[in-house]
Design an enzyme around this catalytic site. Structure first.
Site, PDB file in Angstrom:
ATOM      1  N   GLN A   1       3.162  31.134 -18.274  1.00 52.90           N
ATOM      2  CA  GLN A   1       3.879  32.232 -17.633  1.00 52.90           C
ATOM      3  C   GLN A   1       3.960  33.416 -18.589  1.00 52.90           C
ATOM      4  O   GLN A   1       4.894  33.542 -19.380  1.00 52.90           O
ATOM      5  CB  GLN A   1       5.283  31.806 -17.202  1.00 52.90           C
ATOM      6  N   PHE A   2       2.951  34.306 -18.496  1.00 47.56           N
ATOM      7  CA  PHE A   2       2.886  35.440 -19.404  1.00 47.56           C
ATOM      8  C   PHE A   2       4.053  36.396 -19.215  1.00 47.56           C
ATOM      9  O   PHE A   2       4.381  37.166 -20.111  1.00 47.56           O
ATOM     10  CB  PHE A   2       1.547  36.185 -19.260  1.00 47.56           C
ATOM     11  N   THR A   3       4.735  36.335 -18.087  1.00 46.26           N
ATOM     12  CA  THR A   3       5.845  37.256 -17.847  1.00 46.26           C
ATOM     13  C   THR A   3       7.033  37.006 -18.775  1.00 46.26           C
ATOM     14  O   THR A   3       7.935  37.841 -18.858  1.00 46.26           O
ATOM     15  CB  THR A   3       6.313  37.227 -16.380  1.00 46.26           C
TER      16      THR A   3
END
Length: 145
Positions: free
Chosen positions: A78-80
Protein backbone atom coordinates in the site's frame (compact mmCIF):
# COMPACT_ATOMS: atom_id res chain seq x y z
CA UNK A 1 9.39 0.84 5.65
CA UNK A 2 6.00 1.68 7.02
CA UNK A 3 3.26 -0.69 8.03
CA UNK A 4 -0.22 -0.64 9.49
CA UNK A 5 -1.10 -3.82 11.37
CA UNK A 6 -4.67 -4.81 12.08
CA UNK A 7 -5.39 -7.74 14.36
CA UNK A 8 -8.07 -9.73 12.55
CA UNK A 9 -10.28 -12.74 13.02
CA UNK A 10 -10.17 -13.11 9.23
CA UNK A 11 -9.03 -11.16 6.18
CA UNK A 12 -8.90 -11.60 2.42
CA UNK A 13 -7.73 -9.82 -0.70
CA UNK A 14 -9.54 -10.04 -4.02
CA UNK A 15 -8.27 -8.99 -7.46
CA UNK A 16 -10.57 -9.02 -10.48
CA UNK A 17 -13.29 -10.89 -8.59
CA UNK A 18 -10.89 -13.70 -7.52
CA UNK A 19 -9.74 -14.20 -3.93
CA UNK A 20 -5.94 -14.39 -4.17
CA UNK A 21 -5.10 -14.44 -0.46
CA UNK A 22 -6.96 -15.09 2.76
CA UNK A 23 -6.23 -15.85 6.40
CA UNK A 24 -8.07 -16.71 9.57
CA UNK A 25 -6.91 -15.20 12.89
CA UNK A 26 -3.76 -13.13 12.69
CA UNK A 27 -2.65 -9.85 11.16
CA UNK A 28 -3.55 -7.89 8.07
CA UNK A 29 -0.37 -5.96 7.30
CA UNK A 30 -0.50 -3.00 4.91
CA UNK A 31 3.11 -2.26 3.99
CA UNK A 32 4.92 0.51 2.10
CA UNK A 33 8.57 0.67 1.11
CA UNK A 34 9.98 4.17 1.41
CA UNK A 35 12.70 5.72 -0.76
CA UNK A 36 16.08 4.57 0.53
CA UNK A 37 14.77 1.43 2.25
CA UNK A 38 16.88 -1.71 1.91
CA UNK A 39 16.41 -5.40 2.67
CA UNK A 40 17.57 -5.01 6.27
CA UNK A 41 14.71 -2.54 6.81
CA UNK A 42 12.24 -5.18 5.61
CA UNK A 43 13.84 -7.79 7.87
CA UNK A 44 13.80 -5.48 10.91
CA UNK A 45 10.15 -4.65 10.32
CA UNK A 46 9.31 -8.35 10.04
CA UNK A 47 11.08 -9.04 13.34
CA UNK A 48 9.13 -6.24 15.05
CA UNK A 49 5.84 -7.59 13.69
CA UNK A 50 6.63 -11.12 14.84
CA UNK A 51 7.50 -10.00 18.38
CA UNK A 52 4.85 -7.32 18.91
CA UNK A 53 2.63 -8.44 21.80
CA UNK A 54 -0.85 -7.47 20.65
CA UNK A 55 -2.75 -10.75 21.06
CA UNK A 56 -4.69 -11.72 24.17
CA UNK A 57 -3.34 -14.27 26.63
CA UNK A 58 -5.51 -16.53 28.81
CA UNK A 59 -6.16 -13.60 31.17
CA UNK A 60 -7.36 -11.39 28.31
CA UNK A 61 -4.27 -9.14 28.39
CA UNK A 62 -2.40 -8.19 25.21
CA UNK A 63 0.66 -10.24 26.06
CA UNK A 64 1.18 -12.63 23.13
CA UNK A 65 2.92 -12.10 19.80
CA UNK A 66 1.88 -13.45 16.41
CA UNK A 67 4.58 -16.12 16.68
CA UNK A 68 3.08 -17.23 20.04
CA UNK A 69 -0.44 -17.63 18.68
CA UNK A 70 0.29 -19.48 15.46
CA UNK A 71 -1.71 -16.81 13.63
CA UNK A 72 -1.23 -15.99 9.96
CA UNK A 73 -0.36 -12.77 8.12
CA UNK A 74 -1.98 -11.26 5.05
CA UNK A 75 0.55 -8.82 3.57
CA UNK A 76 -0.76 -6.18 1.17
CA UNK A 77 1.34 -3.51 -0.53
CA UNK A 78 0.00 0.00 0.00
CA UNK A 79 2.08 2.88 -1.34
CA UNK A 80 -0.44 5.38 0.01
CA UNK A 81 1.16 4.95 3.45
CA UNK A 82 3.85 7.27 2.04
CA UNK A 83 1.31 10.07 1.57
CA UNK A 84 2.59 13.56 2.36
CA UNK A 85 -0.40 15.73 3.22
CA UNK A 86 1.56 18.69 4.61
CA UNK A 87 0.77 20.96 1.67
CA UNK A 88 -2.61 21.46 0.09
CA UNK A 89 -5.29 18.84 -0.33
CA UNK A 90 -3.62 16.52 -2.83
CA UNK A 91 -1.32 13.98 -1.17
CA UNK A 92 2.17 13.57 -2.57
CA UNK A 93 3.91 10.20 -2.79
CA UNK A 94 7.46 11.21 -3.67
CA UNK A 95 8.82 9.58 -0.49
CA UNK A 96 7.65 6.12 -1.60
CA UNK A 97 10.26 3.79 -3.07
CA UNK A 98 10.26 3.39 -6.87
CA UNK A 99 7.91 0.54 -7.92
CA UNK A 100 10.65 -1.96 -8.81
CA UNK A 101 12.39 -1.44 -5.44
CA UNK A 102 9.09 -1.38 -3.57
CA UNK A 103 7.93 -4.69 -5.02
CA UNK A 104 11.21 -6.38 -4.14
CA UNK A 105 11.08 -5.08 -0.54
CA UNK A 106 7.40 -5.98 -0.17
CA UNK A 107 8.12 -9.57 -1.22
CA UNK A 108 11.27 -9.67 0.94
CA UNK A 109 9.22 -8.56 3.97
CA UNK A 110 6.64 -11.31 3.34
CA UNK A 111 9.44 -13.87 2.90
CA UNK A 112 11.08 -12.76 6.18
CA UNK A 113 7.80 -13.46 8.00
CA UNK A 114 7.49 -16.82 6.26
CA UNK A 115 11.12 -17.72 7.09
CA UNK A 116 10.21 -17.54 10.78
CA UNK A 117 7.38 -20.04 10.46
CA UNK A 118 4.45 -17.69 9.93
CA UNK A 119 1.80 -18.63 7.39
CA UNK A 120 1.74 -15.74 4.92
CA UNK A 121 -0.73 -14.82 2.18
CA UNK A 122 -0.08 -11.81 -0.05
CA UNK A 123 -1.89 -9.40 -2.29
CA UNK A 124 -0.79 -8.52 -5.83
CA UNK A 125 1.70 -5.68 -6.04
CA UNK A 126 0.40 -2.72 -8.04
CA UNK A 127 -3.07 -4.20 -8.52
CA UNK A 128 -6.39 -2.61 -7.66
CA UNK A 129 -7.30 -4.81 -4.69
CA UNK A 130 -10.41 -5.29 -2.60
CA UNK A 131 -9.31 -6.00 0.98
CA UNK A 132 -11.88 -7.36 3.44
CA UNK A 133 -11.29 -7.89 7.13
CA UNK A 134 -12.89 -8.43 10.49
CA UNK A 135 -10.84 -6.26 12.83
CA UNK A 136 -10.42 -8.03 16.17
CA UNK A 137 -10.54 -5.65 19.12
CA UNK A 138 -10.24 -3.40 17.18
CA UNK A 139 -6.46 -3.35 17.36
CA UNK A 140 -4.61 -1.24 14.79
CA UNK A 141 -0.90 -0.39 15.12
CA UNK A 142 1.31 1.83 12.95
CA UNK A 143 5.02 0.89 12.61
CA UNK A 144 8.02 2.35 10.87
CA UNK A 145 11.46 0.74 10.50
Amino acid sequence: MRAVLQRVSQASVTVGGEVIGQIGPGLLILVCAMAGDIETDAEALAQKVLKLRIFKDAAGKMNLALKDTGGAALVVSQFTLAADTSRGNCPGFSTAAPPEDAEHLYLHFAAALRDHGTTVAIGKFGADMDVALNNDGPVTIWLES
